[in-house]
Each structure stands twice: as C-alpha cells, then as structure tokens.
Design an enzyme around this catalytic site. Structure first.
Site, short mmCIF file in Angstrom:
data_model
loop_
_atom_site.label_atom_id
_atom_site.label_comp_id
_atom_site.label_asym_id
_atom_site.label_seq_id
_atom_site.Cartn_x
_atom_site.Cartn_y
_atom_site.Cartn_z
CG ASP A 190 5.67 3.62 1.06
OD1 ASP A 190 5.99 4.07 2.03
OD2 ASP A 190 4.39 3.52 0.54
CE LYS A 193 0.48 5.15 8.18
NZ LYS A 193 0.53 4.30 7.06
CE1 TYR A 245 -3.52 2.46 0.73
CE2 TYR A 245 -2.39 3.22 2.39
CZ TYR A 245 -3.44 3.55 1.65
OH TYR A 245 -4.17 4.54 1.67
C1 LIG Z 1 0.16 4.76 5.59
C2 LIG Z 1 1.04 4.63 4.33
C3 LIG Z 1 0.98 5.21 3.29
C4 LIG Z 1 0.10 6.43 3.02
O1 LIG Z 1 0.17 7.54 4.09
P1 LIG Z 1 -0.87 8.47 4.57
O2 LIG Z 1 -0.43 9.58 5.48
O3 LIG Z 1 -1.80 7.85 5.07
O4 LIG Z 1 -1.31 9.14 3.16
C5 LIG Z 1 1.90 4.98 2.37
N1 LIG Z 1 2.62 4.22 2.42
C6 LIG Z 1 2.75 3.00 3.51
C7 LIG Z 1 3.69 2.09 3.40
C8 LIG Z 1 1.84 3.28 4.44
O5 LIG Z 1 1.76 2.48 5.46
#
Ligand SMILES: *Cc1c(COP(=O)(O)O)cnc(C)c1O
Length: 390
Positions: free
Chosen positions: A202, A230, A107
C-alpha cells in the site's frame, strides 16, 4: 480551514499557518501550484466526466508503469480505499483463498476487512477496530505486529494454504512514522512466494513521495500488487492499483473479478495528477524534499536535545514524526508508549505559533517543495519554543 496556497493555510478567522499536513499527503508541491491549477482549469473546459476511457488515463497508466516497474497493468479508481479494496478482492480471486494478513497500525482506508487494529483517524479516536463489520469478515483477517518476522512465519505455518495476501504500508506512516527493519521486507517477500500468497504494497502515501519509484524502489522489493492514491491525484480524488499482468487480467471485463467506477479515470483528476507528477519530476522534487527534510531534522534534533525531553525523531525524505517516547519505535505497540498529553501540549503550542502539524501523535508530518528554507527555519524556532514550554 478556508484557503491554502503554497506552504501556507488560513483558517476561517484569517489566521495563517505553515502547513505540514498537506491534505494528508497529496499536496507534495504545496497548495494550489500554478501548473496544477492551470491543468485542472484547462481540463474543465473539455468536459468534467465522460464515463469512457480517455487519453489522460493512458498517459497516467504509462507514467505509473514507467515509474514503478513492478506494475505491468494498472487501473484507475477514485480513492486509496477503493485501490486497496480492489487489490484484496483480486488477490483472493487469483489465489482462491480467503485469509488476509495485515499489520497493527497500518492503515489501508476504510475497507471492512482491513479495519482491524488499523491506524490513522481510527487509532487517534480510539476505535482501531471499527464497529459495523460482520465478525465473519474480520475472522478472515490476521493482524500482526509490524517488523516481527517470527510471528509472520508462525501465521503462515498455522494457516497453511489459506493466506491469500499480505498487505502492508512498506513504510508505516499512519501510526506516526516508523521503518521496516533490515530484513523484514525481504523475509516477507520470500514467505509470500514460498506459501503462494500475494504481496500488496500500500503505497498510497509513499508512492511518489519517498522516491520516484516509491518505497519499493528504496527497499528493492517487488510486490505483486501496489495500491496508489493521494499524490497521484494532485488534490483531486484519485486512486490506482496495479501489478503483475497475469493477476490484473483477472479483472472484469477480461476476467471474473468485478470492479468498476462511474468516475474512475476522471479527466479533471487525471489532468491534475499528471501535472503534479510531471512537475515533481521536472524540478527533481525528491532532492528538494530531502534538503528541506534534512534542514528540519537538524533544527528539530537540536531543539529536542536542548529541551531534554524523551522524544524519538523519525524522518525519511519529506516525512517525519516526533514521538513523545524513548526509542526504539518499530511497531504500533512501541508507538503507543508515547505521552499523548505531552503531544497535545506540543501540538497546541505549535498551532498557536502558526505551525500546523497533524493533530495526532499517530500521523506523519509532510513537507512540500513549496516550504522555503525560511519556513523551515521558522518552524524550527517554533518547535524549540513549544518544547521549552512543556
Ligand atoms: C490515506 C490512505 C489510504 C486511504 O486512501 P483514501 O483516499 O483516504 O481512501 C490507504 N492507505 C494508506 C497507506 C493511506 O495513507
């Protein structure tokens, strides 16, 4: 939920839970730690947003570049979604190519081009490929099974000189939690370099949770670009992306790739994030998290063994997942073998006993430095009870 402090969270009826969601990752010191709350309160008295660069932005940039040496230049944004979206745009401009490779179950926020066989809520709610996205966009996205080196090589062969970028969660934590095989990340790095594609890690979850230098430190891989979010916001809306200087120099106003944000580099969010990261380093939080994680693993494995249920338990530091399926679990397809009915029974039993795990088989659990050995001990007992009752 109405209130949260330390490892605990309270719902609107006043019920107390030990929280393993932690706002989906940011609350690595637990909820509302004093140093972080003090920092945001203090920052608020100096103005909420200036719409110009500010010293906190510089301090955050220095910290990120220092902790993650693959990042030579970094730009602040407001969410993980913005970070991955901007990375993709930048990579396409830099390579002058359009196609993207991602992996099933990873994701990356709700970026149009990346909502193809994605994870997290989209997967939980049965819509891993979102509606509302033009076919022309998703036609440029190739989604492959994680850990499959052969399919990756084939995708590069079949799309010669067309792949701009490969993006992945180096440790996928949005379809449960599973790990890269021994050579997967190094093959990925080699293939990207050989074919002139950029590699994006990511690390919105793993960044500063799994180690001071993130997953790239653990696996010793240098991505071209990294997305963060985060934890670096300490609970306020923050994201960041960065990487090799020659790529980042393509960004506006130096280069032709437009990117901006009215609230980017927001002083409250950066004061909060900096306070959290500095405290994490001061207390060597990664050691504490490993200790708590190991304690939980020990208790969970014993409870699983005694319950005689086919569960695959995964953990790395403070992240964990109980898959209600036999192993090995190495990708989305194997994660999806999980018995979701059993998971649901387990989730509700834990919730009723005051333990709040993520309400989906396809999410990881997060331990914070605020979880005491007693909290973990009690959680272990509740897991034992919940599994026995299934
Ligand atoms: C939560 C998450 C996102 C998106 O971050 P948001 O601040 O919710 O837009 C992208 N990549 C990973 C791996 C995530 O866990």
């Amino acid at each position: 939920m109405a209130r949260a402090k330390g490892a605990k969270i309270w719902d609107v009826d006043g019920n107390e839970y030990i929280d393993y969601v932690g706002s989906w990752g940011p609350a690595i010191l637990g909820h509302a730690p004093e140093v972080v709350v003090d920092a945001v309160r203090d920052a608020a008295t100096r103005g909420l947003s200036y719409g110009t660069p500010n010293p906190l932005e510089v301090e955050m940039a220095e910290l990120i570049c220092n902790w993650m040496p693959s990042i030579e230049k970094v730009r602040m944004v407001n969410s993980g979604t913005e970070a991955t979206m901007s990375c993709i745009r930048l990579a396409r401009a830099f390579t002058r190519r359009d196609k993207i490779i991602k992996f099933d179950g990873c994701y990356h926020g709700h970026v149009d081009a990346l909502l193809v066989r994605t994870g997290s809520g989209a997967l939980t709610h049965g819509q891993p490929s979102s509606a509302g996205i033009p076919t022309a966009f998703v036609d440029l996205t190739i989604s492959l099974p994680f850990n499959d080196v052969e399919l990756l090589r084939r995708a590069f062969r079949e799309n010669k000189n067309e792949i701009a970028v490969v993006i992945l969660e180096p440790i996928p934590a949005n379809a449960g939690l599973y790990f890269p095989g021994e050579k997967f990340l190094s093959v990925l790095r080699e293939e990207c370099t050989r074919h002139g594609a950029l590699l994006i890690f990511d690390e919105v979850i793993t960044g500063f949770r799994v180690a001071r230098g993130g997953a790239q430190e653990i696996y010793r891989i240098k991505p071209d670009l990294t997305a963060l979010g985060k934890i670096i916001g300490g609970g306020l809306p923050v994201g960041a992306f960065g990487g090799r200087a020659e790529i980042m120099d393509q960004l506006s106003p130096d280069g032709p790739v437009y990117q901006a944000g009215t609230l980017s580099g927001n002083p409250l969010a950066l004061a909060t994030g900096l306070a959290q990261l500095r405290e994490l380093e001061r207390i060597n939080g990664w050691n504490l998290l490993e200790e708590s994680g190991a304690q939980f693993e020990h208790l969970a494995l014993k409870a699983i063994k005694d319950a005689k249920i086919d569960i695959t338990f995964h953990r790395l530091g403070s992240m964990f997942c109980l898959f209600f399926a036999p192993g090995p679990i190495v990708d989305l397809a194997s994660a999806q073998r999980s018995d979701l009915e059993m998971f649901t029974g387990f989730f509700h039993a834990c919730l009723n006993h005051g333990v709040y795990f993520a309400p989906s088989q396809f999410e990881a659990g997060f331990i914070s430095t605020a979880h005491t050995p007693e909290d973990i001990e009690r959680t272990g007992e509740m897991v034992r009870k919940a599994l026995k009752a299934l």
